[in-house]
Each structure stands twice: as C-alpha cells, then as structure tokens.
Design an enzyme around this catalytic site. Sequence first.
Site, PDB file in Angstrom:
ATOM      1  N   ASN A 186       0.796  -1.235   0.000  1.00  0.00           N
ATOM      2  CA  ASN A 186       0.000   0.000   0.000  1.00  0.00           C
ATOM      3  C   ASN A 186       0.828   1.284   0.000  1.00  0.00           C
ATOM      4  OD1 ASN A 186       0.682  -0.647   2.697  1.00  0.00           O
ATOM      5  ND2 ASN A 186      -1.003   0.569   3.486  1.00  0.00           N
ATOM      6  N   GLU A 239       3.896  -4.650  12.422  1.00  0.00           N
ATOM      7  CA  GLU A 239       2.928  -3.557  12.245  1.00  0.00           C
ATOM      8  C   GLU A 239       1.817  -4.124  11.365  1.00  0.00           C
ATOM      9  OE1 GLU A 239       5.436  -0.356  10.747  1.00  0.00           O
ATOM     10  OE2 GLU A 239       6.093   0.136  12.763  1.00  0.00           O
ATOM     11  N   CYS A 249      -3.265   1.516   6.538  1.00  0.00           N
ATOM     12  CA  CYS A 249      -3.631   0.764   7.745  1.00  0.00           C
ATOM     13  C   CYS A 249      -4.291   1.654   8.789  1.00  0.00           C
ATOM     14  CB  CYS A 249      -2.394   0.100   8.329  1.00  0.00           C
ATOM     15  SG  CYS A 249      -1.125   1.308   8.767  1.00  0.00           S
ATOM     16  N   GLU A 295       7.842   0.953  16.589  1.00  0.00           N
ATOM     17  CA  GLU A 295       8.997   1.500  15.875  1.00  0.00           C
ATOM     18  C   GLU A 295       8.834   3.019  15.891  1.00  0.00           C
ATOM     19  OE1 GLU A 295      10.587  -0.617  12.491  1.00  0.00           O
ATOM     20  OE2 GLU A 295       9.330  -2.353  12.894  1.00  0.00           O
TER      21      GLU A 295
HETATM   22  P1  NAD Z   1       0.161  -9.246   3.392  1.00  0.00           P
HETATM   23  O1  NAD Z   1       0.274  -9.654   4.809  1.00  0.00           O
HETATM   24  O2  NAD Z   1      -0.665 -10.067   2.480  1.00  0.00           O
HETATM   25  O3  NAD Z   1       1.614  -9.170   2.697  1.00  0.00           O
HETATM   26  C1  NAD Z   1       2.638  -8.370   3.239  1.00  0.00           C
HETATM   27  C2  NAD Z   1       3.978  -8.970   2.851  1.00  0.00           C
HETATM   28  O4  NAD Z   1       4.132 -10.233   3.485  1.00  0.00           O
HETATM   29  C3  NAD Z   1       4.163  -9.210   1.353  1.00  0.00           C
HETATM   30  O5  NAD Z   1       5.501  -8.888   1.016  1.00  0.00           O
HETATM   31  C4  NAD Z   1       3.928 -10.715   1.242  1.00  0.00           C
HETATM   32  O6  NAD Z   1       4.578 -11.306   0.142  1.00  0.00           O
HETATM   33  C5  NAD Z   1       4.533 -11.211   2.545  1.00  0.00           C
HETATM   34  N1  NAD Z   1       4.018 -12.497   3.021  1.00  0.00           N
HETATM   35  C6  NAD Z   1       2.779 -13.017   2.868  1.00  0.00           C
HETATM   36  N2  NAD Z   1       2.698 -14.230   3.490  1.00  0.00           N
HETATM   37  C7  NAD Z   1       3.912 -14.463   4.056  1.00  0.00           C
HETATM   38  C8  NAD Z   1       4.467 -15.526   4.819  1.00  0.00           C
HETATM   39  N3  NAD Z   1       3.728 -16.599   5.157  1.00  0.00           N
HETATM   40  N4  NAD Z   1       5.745 -15.430   5.218  1.00  0.00           N
HETATM   41  C9  NAD Z   1       6.492 -14.349   4.918  1.00  0.00           C
HETATM   42  N5  NAD Z   1       6.038 -13.313   4.179  1.00  0.00           N
HETATM   43  C10 NAD Z   1       4.756 -13.358   3.756  1.00  0.00           C
HETATM   44  O7  NAD Z   1      -0.353  -7.734   3.419  1.00  0.00           O
HETATM   45  P2  NAD Z   1      -0.763  -6.810   2.184  1.00  0.00           P
HETATM   46  O8  NAD Z   1      -2.041  -7.315   1.612  1.00  0.00           O
HETATM   47  O9  NAD Z   1       0.429  -6.650   1.293  1.00  0.00           O
HETATM   48  O10 NAD Z   1      -1.018  -5.391   2.921  1.00  0.00           O
HETATM   49  C11 NAD Z   1      -2.233  -5.011   3.476  1.00  0.00           C
HETATM   50  C12 NAD Z   1      -2.256  -5.271   4.965  1.00  0.00           C
HETATM   51  O11 NAD Z   1      -1.148  -4.633   5.593  1.00  0.00           O
HETATM   52  C13 NAD Z   1      -3.475  -4.701   5.664  1.00  0.00           C
HETATM   53  O12 NAD Z   1      -3.937  -5.620   6.614  1.00  0.00           O
HETATM   54  C14 NAD Z   1      -2.949  -3.452   6.374  1.00  0.00           C
HETATM   55  O13 NAD Z   1      -3.683  -3.034   7.491  1.00  0.00           O
HETATM   56  C15 NAD Z   1      -1.587  -3.910   6.739  1.00  0.00           C
HETATM   57  N6  NAD Z   1      -0.685  -2.759   6.966  1.00  0.00           N
HETATM   58  C16 NAD Z   1      -0.334  -2.441   8.239  1.00  0.00           C
HETATM   59  C17 NAD Z   1       0.493  -1.329   8.491  1.00  0.00           C
HETATM   60  C18 NAD Z   1       0.902  -0.890   9.883  1.00  0.00           C
HETATM   61  O14 NAD Z   1       1.789  -0.051   9.989  1.00  0.00           O
HETATM   62  N7  NAD Z   1       0.296  -1.414  10.935  1.00  0.00           N
HETATM   63  C19 NAD Z   1       0.955  -0.592   7.405  1.00  0.00           C
HETATM   64  C20 NAD Z   1       0.579  -0.960   6.123  1.00  0.00           C
HETATM   65  C21 NAD Z   1      -0.251  -2.053   5.903  1.00  0.00           C
HETATM   66  O1  6OD Z   2       3.892   6.703   8.822  1.00  0.00           O
HETATM   67  C1  6OD Z   2       4.460   5.638   9.111  1.00  0.00           C
HETATM   68  O2  6OD Z   2       5.583   5.603   9.622  1.00  0.00           O
HETATM   69  C2  6OD Z   2       3.772   4.375   8.859  1.00  0.00           C
HETATM   70  N1  6OD Z   2       4.426   3.266   9.264  1.00  0.00           N
HETATM   71  C3  6OD Z   2       2.567   4.369   8.243  1.00  0.00           C
HETATM   72  C4  6OD Z   2       1.813   3.200   8.008  1.00  0.00           C
HETATM   73  C5  6OD Z   2       0.717   3.280   7.250  1.00  0.00           C
HETATM   74  C6  6OD Z   2      -0.089   2.130   6.960  1.00  0.00           C
HETATM   75  O3  6OD Z   2      -0.568   1.871   5.885  1.00  0.00           O
END
Ligand code: NAD
Ligand code: 6OD
Length: 437
Positions: free
Chosen positions: A106, A205, A239, A418
């Site tokens: 994202n 995260e 997120c 972090e």
């Molecule tokens: P995802 O968990 O599907 O994938 C994230 C990464 O993990 C990708 O690089 C993927 O290839 C890898 N991955 C998937 N399965 C794995 C495994 N079993 N072992 C190791 N690596 C693996 O997430 P997404 O669909 O790419 O992103 C969207 C999600 O991310 C949403 O749930 C969103 O809320 C979350 N997100 C959280 C934050 C935060 O800071 N808390 C920030 C951005 C996105």
């Molecule tokens: O602003 C940041 O440092 C951060 N980790 C944002 C995350 C956004 C989630 O999609």
Amino acid sequence: MRPRRVGNWGKLAVAARAALLHKIADGIEARFSDFVQAEVADTGKPVSLASKIDVPRGAANFRVFADLIKNAGIEAFRTETPDSVAALNYCVRKPLGVVGIITPWNLPLLLLTWKAAPALACGNCVVVKPSEETPATATLLAEAMQDAGIPKGIYNVVHGFGPGSAGEFLTSHPDVDGITFTGESRTGAAIMQTVAPTVKPVSFELGGKNAAIVFADCNFEEATGGLSEAVFLNTGQVCLCAERVYVERKIFGAFVQALKQKAETLHAGWPSDERTNLGPLISAQHREKVLSYYRLALEEGATLVTGGGVLKFGDDRDHGFYVQPTIYTGLPETARCVKEEIFGPVCHVAPFDSEEEAVAMANDTKYGLAASIWTSDLRRGHRVAQQMNVGITWVNCWFLRDLRTPFGGAGLSGIGREGGMHSLNFYSELNNICIRL
Ligand code: NAD
Ligand code: 6OD
C-alpha cells in the site's frame, strides 16, 4: 548462539554511516520523478499522493534516522552498593546482524524505508522482501544505495511471494537475526510460527479497524475534511484509515450528508492525472474482497448512503480496479463489516449519545492501531484520547507524523513499537556493562 555477522558496515564510525544515509536520501531526491513514476505504475495510486507522501517520506526516513543515531545517547546509572563503593552501569548498542524486512503494497517505499533506514543506521545488513505486487521502488532504491556508495551486501533485495517463497524462506532462515514485518494480522501470525524455531526478535505492524469519534462541538469543516482524508486516502488502503466513524447524535444527519458530499466530489481518474485523488485498488483480487464487503454490508442490514459498487468510465480505466467511495449507516456493532478490516474506500457511520458510549464502541475491537478524536473541548480531547486502546491517537488531525514518536499497535494490530528511539532499540542488541568502582 548464532555468531553475529556485523561486518565492516556495523564497525563503521556512526558519523560516517549517518553521512552515507543522508547520501541515500539525496539520491532519492535526485531521482524523485523516477521513484514517483515507479510507485504510481506499481500501485495505481494518484501521482499527487506519491509526490506528496510516499517519495518525500522515503527520503525523510533516511535523514531522520541518520540524525537520530548520531545524537542518540546511552543509558547510564550510578548504582549504590552496601559497601558504599558503588558501581557504574552503562549500555552499549550493537547491530543485530542481518535483518529481514517484509513489506506490503500500500505504501511500498515509505514502509520499506521506515524499516531499512533505522536498521542500516544501527549497523545492520538488511534483506528486504517487498510485496510481489509492488517490486519497483525497492529495486530503484538499490540503485540509489549503489550511487551513494553503500558497500555491496549491505542492502539486499529478494523478490518473490510469501508462503513457500521468498517471504517464508527469509523468516525461517537461520542466518537472519531479526524480522520486521508490516502487513496483515494473519500473515503476522504465520510469520510468528515460522520464526519460532530460530527465536528471532520480531516487530509487527499489522492491520487495523480504526475508529474516529466526532463530537458535536467539533470544528465541522475541519472534521468532515479530516475524515474524508482518513476514510478515502490512497483509496482507503492505509492501515490507519478510519473504517468506523462514531458521530454525536446531534450532528449525525448533517455529518453523514457532508461526508457523502465529500465522497461524491472525489476525483477518480487516471493515476497520472494531477487532479486525481481517488485511484484504483491494487488488484482484481483485492477489489473482489472489497466488493464482497459491499455486498455483505447490505446483507447485514446496512443503509447505503453513497457508493456501493464499481466505478465505470467507459474507457480504458474500466480495466483498472476502481470502486466507488462508499458510506454505510445502520449496522449493529456486531456486524462483520464493523468488526473486520476491509482496506478500501469505505466506512460505517454510527451515532452516539454519550462520551462513555463512544469510547466503549471505539474500543470494542480486536485490533488496536489508531484512533482520531474530533472536538473543540481540549480537556475532552485529552480525556478520550487517553482511554483509546490503540498505539496512536490523533486529536483534530489524522496521519500527522513525527518520526521520533512511537508507532505500532495493540492486540491484532501488532507487536512492539517503531519510530525514533523505539526503532533504534529494536534494530540493536543492547549490552549492559556493570563496573564496580
Ligand atoms: P500481506 O500480509 O498479504 O503481505 C505483506 C507482505 O508479506 C508481502 O511482502 C507478502 O509477500 C509477505 N508475506 C505473505 N505471506 C507471508 C508468509 N507466510 N511469510 C512471509 N512473508 C509473507 O499484506 P498486504 O495485503 O500486502 O497489505 C495489506 C495489509 O497490511 C493490511 O492488513 C494493512 O492493514 C496492513 N498494513 C499495516 C500497516 C501498519 O503499519 N500497521 C501498514 C501498512 C499495511
Ligand atoms: O507513517 C508511518 O511511519 C507508517 N508506518 C505508516 C503506516 C501506514 C499504513 O498503511
């Protein structure tokens, strides 16, 4: 215990490492438009967004952690002893060794550099695995590293998928000393199982189902403008986005109408068009997931305020994965659409009658990432913010970032924090030295 592979990078003087990190930031800025184009091509996000947020933050992450590591002090205590001789305790910081960094699609560059910059600042080598959906900026960053003079083997990129592929291989590898991951909560759970046998430190995260609480005494214009960003930015694929909006009953009707008007005036267009502020979703698969929640909301008894379907243009944009910005009301708090992360341009708006009720509804979730409170009563702002069971609470703003502050979530939203010193502490091994004086 595994020997630490610290190497020359970890032994380099901190000032020299910090200077190189600034050079990486210079390199990102020098190739600003290449990074923007790559991010837009991979994600479909509006060019205005990549130029305003993603790429500037990519550079800022290196500058902030370069300066932080240079200025970070060490912990020290003078300890009393029964014989009055006393002891001195002080702590030294060492790199973990090799850090595996796994990131989502994202905010690809922003999130990857958010982890790579402090990890490198602390003297680690990194192996990054960007999302299979968005590989380009991680690769461009490797070029910026090379141009900046970062020695070979310090920043490494592996492309691939998650399970049974690069992601899993990285997390299970015995020579990787720590894993930092941003992505879905259930992926975090899978990674936790994979790292368990090699006992690596993890920083997670994860997802969110974030609440916004809007009090009747808010600045109405600011609150509707702020919530429009909080719900629809990056087509809801942040997120931190608010998918649950609680509005004091006195202004509920007016607020829903104002947010509806904001949703209906978003400019959905070509990502390359500077006017666009609503791009497509990342993929056909993700669009199907978001649309399945649009259908579910109606099955669960929601009232559709606006949107609810696919956007149609009658040109090539119809090959993109656009959906309508969508607002629902009328769901019970137990509905799946109120409980589960959708990760699209959508929110449910519900009324509340008292502060206590709003706090209880906002906290009734297994997630705990972020919240926003909208009020002109500052005492109430503090009071309500302190009751939020989340890692980050904004009052009268949203996604306003200071990179020195702790960032992370409670519950299903993650493990650890972090940001600022929290990053330096995760990416270092601390050795406390106690000397009897
Ligand atoms: P995802 O968990 O599907 O994938 C994230 C990464 O993990 C990708 O690089 C993927 O290839 C890898 N991955 C998937 N399965 C794995 C495994 N079993 N072992 C190791 N690596 C693996 O997430 P997404 O669909 O790419 O992103 C969207 C999600 O991310 C949403 O749930 C969103 O809320 C979350 N997100 C959280 C934050 C935060 O800071 N808390 C920030 C951005 C996105
Ligand atoms: O602003 C940041 O440092 C951060 N980790 C944002 C995350 C956004 C989630 O999609």
